[in-house]
Design a protein around this motif. Structure first.
Motif, short mmCIF file in Angstrom:
data_model
loop_
_atom_site.label_atom_id
_atom_site.label_comp_id
_atom_site.label_asym_id
_atom_site.label_seq_id
_atom_site.Cartn_x
_atom_site.Cartn_y
_atom_site.Cartn_z
N GLU A 90 0.91 -1.13 -0.01
CA GLU A 90 0.06 -0.08 -0.26
C GLU A 90 0.85 1.59 -0.15
O GLU A 90 0.23 2.59 -0.21
CB GLU A 90 -1.17 -0.12 1.28
CG GLU A 90 -1.58 -1.12 1.24
CD GLU A 90 -3.01 -0.86 2.04
OE1 GLU A 90 -2.91 -0.72 3.77
OE2 GLU A 90 -4.22 -2.20 2.14
N GLN A 91 2.64 0.99 0.40
CA GLN A 91 3.26 2.04 0.44
C GLN A 91 3.47 2.47 -0.68
O GLN A 91 4.97 2.82 -1.23
CB GLN A 91 3.80 2.48 1.50
CG GLN A 91 3.22 2.34 2.86
CD GLN A 91 4.42 2.18 3.55
OE1 GLN A 91 4.84 3.56 4.22
NE2 GLN A 91 3.69 1.40 4.70
N SER A 92 3.16 1.47 -1.85
CA SER A 92 4.01 1.20 -4.06
C SER A 92 5.21 0.98 -3.76
O SER A 92 6.18 1.32 -3.89
CB SER A 92 4.04 2.93 -4.45
OG SER A 92 2.87 3.59 -4.49
N ARG A 93 6.04 -0.39 -2.27
CA ARG A 93 7.02 -0.98 -2.15
C ARG A 93 6.80 -2.28 -3.05
O ARG A 93 6.65 -3.01 -1.83
CB ARG A 93 7.54 -0.69 -0.89
CG ARG A 93 7.28 0.85 -0.35
CD ARG A 93 8.46 1.17 1.01
NE ARG A 93 8.02 0.40 1.82
CZ ARG A 93 7.98 0.85 3.25
NH1 ARG A 93 8.27 2.58 2.67
NH2 ARG A 93 7.34 0.46 4.05
N PRO A 94 6.70 -2.52 -3.92
CA PRO A 94 6.51 -3.85 -3.99
C PRO A 94 7.50 -5.10 -3.87
O PRO A 94 6.85 -6.62 -3.50
CB PRO A 94 6.06 -3.73 -5.44
CG PRO A 94 6.52 -2.85 -5.94
CD PRO A 94 6.51 -1.95 -4.85
N ASP A 95 8.88 -4.30 -3.55
CA ASP A 95 10.37 -5.10 -3.80
C ASP A 95 9.79 -5.61 -2.38
O ASP A 95 9.83 -6.68 -2.09
CB ASP A 95 10.86 -4.72 -4.13
CG ASP A 95 11.16 -3.10 -3.32
OD1 ASP A 95 10.50 -2.95 -2.99
OD2 ASP A 95 12.31 -2.95 -3.72
N GLU A 96 9.59 -4.74 -1.24
CA GLU A 96 9.81 -5.24 -0.08
C GLU A 96 8.66 -6.20 0.15
O GLU A 96 8.55 -6.84 1.05
CB GLU A 96 10.12 -3.68 1.21
CG GLU A 96 10.96 -3.09 1.08
CD GLU A 96 10.33 -2.14 1.96
OE1 GLU A 96 10.14 -1.93 2.42
OE2 GLU A 96 11.51 -0.91 1.04
N ALA A 97 6.80 -5.46 -0.45
CA ALA A 97 6.37 -6.24 0.29
C ALA A 97 6.14 -8.01 -0.77
O ALA A 97 5.95 -9.04 0.05
CB ALA A 97 5.25 -5.74 -0.52
N PHE A 98 7.12 -7.87 -1.65
CA PHE A 98 6.89 -10.10 -1.85
C PHE A 98 7.83 -10.01 -0.88
O PHE A 98 8.06 -11.59 -0.92
CB PHE A 98 7.37 -9.37 -3.56
CG PHE A 98 8.24 -10.72 -3.91
CD1 PHE A 98 7.29 -11.65 -4.42
CD2 PHE A 98 9.63 -10.77 -3.79
CE1 PHE A 98 7.76 -12.73 -4.65
CE2 PHE A 98 10.17 -12.30 -4.02
CZ PHE A 98 9.16 -12.90 -4.58
N ALA A 99 9.01 -9.42 -0.28
CA ALA A 99 9.64 -10.76 0.75
C ALA A 99 8.71 -10.75 2.10
O ALA A 99 9.12 -12.33 2.16
CB ALA A 99 10.50 -9.39 0.76
N TYR A 100 7.94 -10.38 1.88
CA TYR A 100 7.15 -10.68 3.42
C TYR A 100 6.50 -11.57 2.78
O TYR A 100 5.91 -12.75 3.21
CB TYR A 100 6.41 -9.83 3.65
CG TYR A 100 6.87 -8.92 5.16
CD1 TYR A 100 7.81 -9.16 5.88
CD2 TYR A 100 7.83 -7.39 4.60
CE1 TYR A 100 8.27 -8.58 6.65
CE2 TYR A 100 8.32 -6.35 5.33
CZ TYR A 100 8.59 -7.35 6.43
OH TYR A 100 9.92 -6.60 7.24
#
Length: 168
Positions: A90-100
């Motif tokens: 939701e903060q436009s950080r798909p790279d970090e989201a992907f890791a989670y």
């Protein structure tokens, strides 16, 4: 009785769209009943409330509190990881989201309701990162796993895979 009263009051506040008013109630529940499993659920729900308020840093801090107690390990940990991923997305950080999301389905595949959600969001993140081939592979891997056959995310994954593969 006090624990259930605090839970009930927090539920009412959240149901009425007053997430901010629920936070102190859930914090009190955590402090007064720290050794109870309900304290872990309260920590997660504090994260949910902050996420609803779009206060993602505070939400992530609250979700991380869930990991402080090994007795809360299990579906609650999987859920907290998933929601941290959502906060990043939701903060436009798909790279970090992907890791989670990837951690959820790799480490907590014993909880298919959370692993399934994480698989689909993981593929979504890969597509956002312009890694179409990896997104296709992720959808295929998810769809090929029999443990997810009963999960509602299967239909979405089929639809998205067909779209990515250019099939009607």
């Amino acid at each position: 009785l006090a624990m259930y009263s605090l839970q009930g009051l927090a539920d009412m506040e959240i149901r009425d769209g007053k997430a901010a008013a629920a936070i102190p109630l859930l914090q009190e529940l955590m402090q007064r009943f720290a050794s109870m499993p309900e304290a872990g659920v309260a920590a997660k729900r504090i994260g949910d409330a902050y996420r609803d308020l779009k206060q993602y840093s505070q939400a992530t801090v609250a979700y991380n509190v869930v990991f402080a107690n090994r007795e809360w390990r299990g579906p609650l940990w999987a859920e907290a990881l998933y929601w941290i991923g959502i906060c990043n997305l939701e903060q436009s950080r798909p790279d970090e989201a992907f890791a989670y999301f990837q951690r959820v389905y790799v480490m907590y595949d014993a909880y298919p309701e959370w692993a399934a959600k994480a698989y689909v969001k993981s593929a979504f993140c890969l597509e956002k990162l312009e890694k179409r081939a990896q997104a296709i592979t992720t959808y295929r891997e998810f769809l090929a796993s029999p443990q997810f056959a009963a999960q509602p995310e299967i239909a979405e994954a089929r639809k998205e895979l067909a779209r990515l593969e250019g099939k009607p």
